[in-house]
Design a protein around this motif. Structure first.
Motif, mmCIF file in Angstrom:
data_model
loop_
_atom_site.group_PDB
_atom_site.id
_atom_site.type_symbol
_atom_site.label_atom_id
_atom_site.label_comp_id
_atom_site.label_asym_id
_atom_site.label_seq_id
_atom_site.Cartn_x
_atom_site.Cartn_y
_atom_site.Cartn_z
ATOM 1 N N ILE A 24 43.433 29.025 37.374
ATOM 2 C CA ILE A 24 42.511 30.165 37.286
ATOM 3 C C ILE A 24 43.025 31.174 36.256
ATOM 4 C CG2 ILE A 24 41.534 32.122 38.570
ATOM 5 C CD1 ILE A 24 41.669 30.227 41.076
ATOM 6 N N VAL A 27 42.193 30.100 32.684
ATOM 7 C CA VAL A 27 40.824 30.408 32.241
ATOM 8 C C VAL A 27 40.697 31.895 31.929
ATOM 9 C CG1 VAL A 27 38.365 30.330 32.815
ATOM 10 C CG2 VAL A 27 39.877 28.474 33.580
ATOM 11 N N GLU A 28 41.238 32.747 32.797
ATOM 12 C CA GLU A 28 41.131 34.195 32.585
ATOM 13 C C GLU A 28 41.862 34.636 31.322
ATOM 14 O OE1 GLU A 28 40.577 35.646 37.242
ATOM 15 O OE2 GLU A 28 42.602 35.537 36.388
ATOM 16 N N ASP A 53 32.687 33.014 39.891
ATOM 17 C CA ASP A 53 33.375 34.221 39.420
ATOM 18 C C ASP A 53 33.791 34.070 37.954
ATOM 19 O OD1 ASP A 53 34.679 36.837 39.857
ATOM 20 O OD2 ASP A 53 36.536 35.697 39.582
ATOM 21 N N LEU A 54 34.345 32.903 37.617
ATOM 22 C CA LEU A 54 34.779 32.659 36.230
ATOM 23 C C LEU A 54 33.579 32.505 35.299
ATOM 24 C CD1 LEU A 54 37.758 30.207 36.922
ATOM 25 C CD2 LEU A 54 37.918 32.576 36.138
ATOM 26 N N ARG A 55 32.493 31.928 35.828
ATOM 27 C CA ARG A 55 31.265 31.788 35.025
ATOM 28 C C ARG A 55 30.725 33.173 34.654
ATOM 29 N NH1 ARG A 55 28.470 28.442 38.249
ATOM 30 N NH2 ARG A 55 28.907 26.510 37.140
ATOM 31 N N LYS A 57 32.425 35.730 34.148
ATOM 32 C CA LYS A 57 33.326 36.335 33.151
ATOM 33 C C LYS A 57 33.187 35.689 31.770
ATOM 34 C CE LYS A 57 36.792 37.633 36.608
ATOM 35 N NZ LYS A 57 38.104 37.286 37.213
ATOM 36 N N ALA A 59 33.071 31.897 31.353
ATOM 37 C CA ALA A 59 33.439 30.474 31.297
ATOM 38 C C ALA A 59 32.177 29.623 31.411
ATOM 39 C CB ALA A 59 34.402 30.133 32.424
#
Length: 316
Positions: A24, A27-28, A53-55, A57, A59
């Motif tokens: 994680i 990715v961040e 959550d990552l999408r 941001k 991703a």
């Protein structure tokens, strides 16, 4: 109306492992360094909340490298990828970052070393799971034979029974795997096993905590995704250890309250890719219905941490 009393047993350790935490962060950090979008081949870890959550941001999750443009960074998921994937990325001159868990990479290295020594590999794993696909894809076709159950061992068609080694997926049931290993050793006495258990520390620790908790709880809720191997194993381990009702829930909204009627204690744990915020959500939902007393079942302490790749640690 008075709430009925209920004891809530919380398993420790639970939730994120070091490999998931690292993936994680990769990715961040890639989003920070390169800006959005950053492409991720396959779900970075098997958890919808984390992926969403990552999408949000920036991703972009894709299933294959063909779905990625050449000019944006791509990250390979924590489960690992076949060798052909980074080879294709390099041929396209893509910037790629490998978020494969170091404990999965250890299994890849092990399989390659046995292959170099002229051994055929038997992999204990689940067909189609990305980690199994990635590990089998480290070697040429036919060099890795897959078994999922002790029964599969009888049908193995090995090239040479005296030249075999085995590796395992890192997220299996410890007890189920022991049965398959015993079947392999009975049929192939000279088969070589790993120097150290392939099933990762986090999988083992979470299963041990569940076994201890199953002795105390009337029912068990495992927070995790349906496609998360280690989460599904926790459900099975809980049921096998004597907890009559063991349920996998992604979110608090998934809890089947009717099935929990009349119980006086619930055990809660989380798979290695489930964030603690979802555990808290489940605890809050239980508190809303019961007068809760929380007890901890701690069977191990974890302080493992994995570094992110150097390319992300270097400043732009």
């Amino acid at each position: 109306m008075t709430k009925p009393p209920l004891t809530l047993w919380l398993a420790a350790p639970r939730g994120f492992c070091a490999g998931v935490d690292r993936a994680i962060r990769i990715v961040e950090m890639a989003l920070e360094k390169y800006g959005a979008p950053v492409y991720v081949r396959h779900e970075i870890v098997h958890n919808k909340y984390v992926v969403d959550d990552l999408r949000a941001k920036g991703a972009v999750f894709v299933e294959e490298l063909d779905d990625c443009p050449d000019d944006r960074p791509v990250i390979f998921s924590a489960h690992g990828v076949p060798k052909s994937v980074p080879a294709e990325a390099a041929a396209r001159q893509m910037l790629f970052v490998d978020a494969t868990c170091p404990l999965v990479s250890k299994v890849h290295i092990e399989a390659e070393r046995h292959h170099e020594n002229g051994l055929q590999i038997v992999m204990i794993g689940h067909a189609g799971h990305p980690e199994t696909v990635g590990t089998m894809g480290q070697l040429p076709p036919g060099e890795v034979l897959l078994v999922e159950t002790p029964g599969d061992v009888a049908h193995l068609n090995a090239r040479d029974a005296a030249k075999l080694a085995f590796v395992t997926q890192t997220t299996l049931s410890v007890d189920d795997t022991a049965e398959i290993v015993a079947a392999l050793q009975a049929r192939f006495p000279s088969i070589i096993g790993p120097h150290k258990e392939d099933i990762c520390y986090a999988t083992t620790n979470r299963q041990e905590a569940v076994k201890a908790m199953a002795r105390e709880a009337d029912a068990m809720l495992v927070v995790g995704a349906p496609n998360s191997s280690n989460s599904r194993r926790l459900v099975e381990v809980g049921a096998r250890a004597g907890c009559t009702y063991s349920q996998l829930v992604q979110r608090a909204a998934d809890i089947d309250w009717r099935a929990l009627e009349g119980i006086t204690s619930i055990g809660i744990t989380a798979g290695a890719s489930a964030p603690e915020v979802l555990v808290e959500e489940v605890i809050d939902a239980v508190r809303a219905r019961y007068d809760v007393t929380i007890e901890q079942v701690e069977t191990a302490q974890e302080n493992v941490e994995f570094k992110v790749p150097r390319v992300l640690r270097e400043t732009a």
